[in-house]
Design a protein around this motif. Structure first.
Motif, PDB file in Angstrom:
ATOM      1  N   LYS A 175       0.622  -1.222   0.092  1.00 58.32           N
ATOM      2  CA  LYS A 175      -0.040   0.296   0.099  1.00 58.32           C
ATOM      3  C   LYS A 175       0.836   1.737  -0.012  1.00 58.32           C
ATOM      4  O   LYS A 175       0.164   2.376   0.425  1.00 58.32           O
ATOM      5  N   ILE A 176       2.237   0.742  -0.344  1.00 58.91           N
ATOM      6  CA  ILE A 176       3.019   2.766  -0.196  1.00 58.91           C
ATOM      7  C   ILE A 176       3.549   2.613  -2.138  1.00 58.91           C
ATOM      8  O   ILE A 176       3.952   1.530  -2.086  1.00 58.91           O
ATOM      9  N   ILE A 219      18.744   9.121  -2.144  1.00 56.93           N
ATOM     10  CA  ILE A 219      17.122   9.268  -1.566  1.00 56.93           C
ATOM     11  C   ILE A 219      15.875   8.566  -1.690  1.00 56.93           C
ATOM     12  O   ILE A 219      16.392   8.474  -3.330  1.00 56.93           O
ATOM     13  N   ILE A 220      15.636   7.715  -0.962  1.00 52.82           N
ATOM     14  CA  ILE A 220      14.191   7.117  -0.842  1.00 52.82           C
ATOM     15  C   ILE A 220      13.533   8.184  -0.717  1.00 52.82           C
ATOM     16  O   ILE A 220      13.221   8.458   1.045  1.00 52.82           O
ATOM     17  N   GLY A 221      12.230   7.380  -1.462  1.00 46.27           N
ATOM     18  CA  GLY A 221      11.174   8.767  -1.182  1.00 46.27           C
ATOM     19  C   GLY A 221      10.333   7.607  -0.899  1.00 46.27           C
ATOM     20  O   GLY A 221       9.489   6.712  -1.477  1.00 46.27           O
ATOM     21  N   ILE A 222       9.178   6.984   0.425  1.00 46.98           N
ATOM     22  CA  ILE A 222       8.440   6.537   0.959  1.00 46.98           C
ATOM     23  C   ILE A 222       7.007   7.333   1.219  1.00 46.98           C
ATOM     24  O   ILE A 222       7.211   8.089   2.021  1.00 46.98           O
ATOM     25  N   ILE A 223       6.074   7.076  -0.009  1.00 47.11           N
ATOM     26  CA  ILE A 223       4.606   7.945   0.305  1.00 47.11           C
ATOM     27  C   ILE A 223       3.795   6.586   1.027  1.00 47.11           C
ATOM     28  O   ILE A 223       3.389   5.813   0.104  1.00 47.11           O
ATOM     29  N   PHE A 224       3.158   7.413   1.323  1.00 45.77           N
ATOM     30  CA  PHE A 224       1.598   6.513   2.160  1.00 45.77           C
ATOM     31  C   PHE A 224       1.248   7.179   2.816  1.00 45.77           C
ATOM     32  O   PHE A 224       0.822   8.630   3.537  1.00 45.77           O
ATOM     33  N   GLN A 225      -0.379   7.883   2.013  1.00 46.72           N
ATOM     34  CA  GLN A 225      -1.534   9.055   1.468  1.00 46.72           C
ATOM     35  C   GLN A 225      -1.384   9.741   1.981  1.00 46.72           C
ATOM     36  O   GLN A 225      -0.915   9.634   0.709  1.00 46.72           O
ATOM     37  N   ASN A 226      -1.327  10.382   2.628  1.00 47.68           N
ATOM     38  CA  ASN A 226      -0.693  11.911   2.617  1.00 47.68           C
ATOM     39  C   ASN A 226       0.896  12.009   2.898  1.00 47.68           C
ATOM     40  O   ASN A 226       1.106  13.260   2.621  1.00 47.68           O
ATOM     41  N   ASN A 227       1.499  10.984   2.994  1.00 45.91           N
ATOM     42  CA  ASN A 227       2.612  11.506   3.919  1.00 45.91           C
ATOM     43  C   ASN A 227       3.208  10.964   2.895  1.00 45.91           C
ATOM     44  O   ASN A 227       3.834  10.218   2.310  1.00 45.91           O
ATOM     45  N   THR A 228       4.878  11.411   3.597  1.00 50.31           N
ATOM     46  CA  THR A 228       6.134  10.897   2.617  1.00 50.31           C
ATOM     47  C   THR A 228       6.977  11.174   3.311  1.00 50.31           C
ATOM     48  O   THR A 228       7.266  12.786   4.073  1.00 50.31           O
TER      49      THR A 228
END
Length: 101
Positions: A50-51, A68-77
């Motif tokens: 789900k991410i 750099i790694i970005g992890i995005i879930f719902q409205n958060n990063t």
């Protein structure tokens, strides 16, 4: 040049495995340390299906690299800085640190 391509492929493989719920390649790539053991335990508890995971191209400095790694879930990063080291058996993740901006 070949080592650079190997790291780019490795990052993509780890990302793809995490999306399938697999952590084996990530665990094999982490350099053993207390910090990395905590990171490994935390990662195992996350449902990555789900991410969304984004990553920058690695910046190379000899036998080291960083991205750099970005992890995005719902409205958060969440952003993480990942350090890699080239060892005799390939690229290893030496450190993962959350970036606070």
């Amino acid at each position: 040049m070949e080592e650079k391509r190997e790291l780019i492929v490795l990052v993509e493989q780890i990302r793809d495995e995490l999306k399938m719920g697999e952590t084996k390649l990530l665990e094999e790539t982490l350099v053993p340390s207390i910090r990395n053991n905590f990171v490994k335990d935390e990662i195992e508890s996350i449902d990555f299906s789900k991410i969304n995971i984004l990553s920058s191209k690695p910046v190379f400095l000899g036998d080291r690299a960083q991205n750099i790694i970005g992890i995005i879930f719902q409205n958060n990063t969440l952003y993480y800085s990942v350090d890699y080291s080239l060892k005799s058996d390939g690229w290893k993740i030496s450190k993962i640190k959350e970036r606070r901006e």
